[in-house]
Write an enzyme that holds these catalytic residues in place. Structure first.
Site, PDB file in Angstrom:
ATOM      1  N   HIS A 116       0.828  -1.222   0.000  1.00  0.00           N
ATOM      2  CA  HIS A 116       0.000   0.000   0.000  1.00  0.00           C
ATOM      3  C   HIS A 116       0.857   1.265   0.000  1.00  0.00           C
ATOM      4  CE1 HIS A 116      -3.488  -2.487   0.503  1.00  0.00           C
ATOM      5  NE2 HIS A 116      -3.144  -2.900   1.709  1.00  0.00           N
ATOM      6  N   ASP A 153      -2.341 -10.904  -2.099  1.00  0.00           N
ATOM      7  CA  ASP A 153      -2.899 -10.392  -0.843  1.00  0.00           C
ATOM      8  C   ASP A 153      -4.358 -10.012  -1.129  1.00  0.00           C
ATOM      9  OD1 ASP A 153      -1.862  -8.953   1.960  1.00  0.00           O
ATOM     10  OD2 ASP A 153      -3.550  -7.905   1.031  1.00  0.00           O
ATOM     11  N   HIS A 155      -6.039  -7.573  -0.337  1.00  0.00           N
ATOM     12  CA  HIS A 155      -6.249  -6.150  -0.588  1.00  0.00           C
ATOM     13  C   HIS A 155      -5.491  -5.723  -1.841  1.00  0.00           C
ATOM     14  CE1 HIS A 155      -6.589  -6.835   3.838  1.00  0.00           C
ATOM     15  NE2 HIS A 155      -7.737  -6.220   3.597  1.00  0.00           N
ATOM     16  N   ASP A 230      -4.170 -13.344   3.931  1.00  0.00           N
ATOM     17  CA  ASP A 230      -5.488 -12.799   4.276  1.00  0.00           C
ATOM     18  C   ASP A 230      -6.657 -13.175   3.365  1.00  0.00           C
ATOM     19  OD1 ASP A 230      -4.380 -11.062   2.422  1.00  0.00           O
ATOM     20  OD2 ASP A 230      -4.376  -9.305   3.740  1.00  0.00           O
TER      21      ASP A 230
HETATM   22 ZN   LIG Z   1      -3.847  -7.483   2.903  1.00  0.00          ZN
END
Ligand SMILES: [Zn+2]
Length: 309
Positions: A116, A153, A155, A230
């Protein structure tokens, strides 16, 4: 093959914070106990190398504790000198693992995947974008030029997408929950939004299709795999419904495709927020086992083989 860790570096966290600070040491101990390979402590990434990725003013604010309140909120972790120091070691672990991959065919950072982090912004527990750092450093060393980032991941890898947007020789593939953080997206080279509740079969089909699309365009000389824990069904932040065998099948799929291409693979952890850290560690450990066993069976391909062919 060798693994990289930074688990000795800790930072102050409020009680009950969901950042899984304990997983790194637990995982390193399991990797050592199982004899998967030697584990080395990553040195700190230099500020000069971090400037290959990040804005000078942003790095200055990080170094000096000058993040604004808004920036610290976006980061989601309390700033401390220890946090910054740890981030530098975690990031260099990915650089070292990518170098190992280029030399030996496989490398793995028992950390990293802070996808991120953007050019001038910390976000979602991520200070520095380790994967883009590794890409820029390895390119500078003349080891590899073309990269494929396979970000699984749960996200979206928004920082990576932003940083690689103008880079025609690095392809950002992200397969993630469509109704999950980050809610403001950057546009990657290939973004695959999956609905909440996506299970193993649909996930594996989507990943296979995405690799079919990404690989011919990316024509990678090295692949970086973000093996997030995740997407697991029990993850507090996940919302997909993958089982642990499903996640192992994901790892196998990425390893198979990499071996078929004959390119080196650098694996990093990225996220994992199981209520019991042991579950995240088990998923990460399964990835480490898969990478090590593939390497030990002689199926890993160093960059020199590839570039000479
Ligand atoms: Zn994540």
């Amino acid at each position: 093959m060798r693994f990289w860790t930074h688990d000795r570096f800790l930072f102050p966290l409020p009680t009950g914070h969901r950042f899984p600070l304990g997983k790194y040491r637990a995982l390193r101990e399991r990797v050592e106990a199982e004899g998967l390979g030697p584990v080395a402590e990553a040195p700190a990434a230099s500020w000069e190398s971090l400037a290959l990725v990040h804005d000078a003013g942003y790095l200055e604010r990080l170094r000096g504790g000058g993040l604004t309140r808004r920036e610290e909120r976006a980061l989601g972790l309390p700033w401390s000198p220890e946090l910054v120091e740890r981030g530098r070691h975690s990031s260099q672990g990915t650089v070292e693992a990518a170098r190992d991959a280029a030399r030996e065919g496989s490398g793995m950072n028992l950390g990293g995947g802070t996808h991120h982090a953007a050019h001038a912004a910390a976000r979602g527990f991520c200070l520095f974008n380790d994967v883009v750092l590794a890409i820029r450093v390895l390119r500078g060393e003349g080891v590899a030029r073309r990269f494929l980032v396979v970000d699984t991941d749960v996200h979206q890898g928004d920082g990576t997408a932003e940083l690689l947007a103008d880079d025609p020789e690095a392809f950002a593939l992200s397969l993630h929950g469509g109704a999950n953080y980050p809610f403001v997206r950057a546009v990657g080279d290939l973004d695959v939004d999956l609905p909440n509740g996506t299970g193993d079969d649909a996930y594996l089909t989507a990943l296979s299709d995405a690799l079919d699309r990404a690989i011919p365009t990316a024509r990678p000389e090295l692949i970086v795999f973000l093996a997030g824990a995740d997407p697991w069904q029990g993850d507090a932040l996940g919302r997909l419904a993958l089982t642990k065998p499903g996640l192992r099948a994901r790892d196998t799929l990425v390893l198979d495709r990499t071996a078929a291409l004959g390119v080196p693979l650098c694996t990093v952890l990225a996220g994992g927020y199981a209520p019991d850290i042991a579950d995240t560690v088990e998923i990460n450990l399964a990835t480490a086992r898969a990478v090590a066993s593939r390497h030990d069976s002689g199926q890993a391909c160093p960059a020199s083989d590839y570039l000479a062919s």
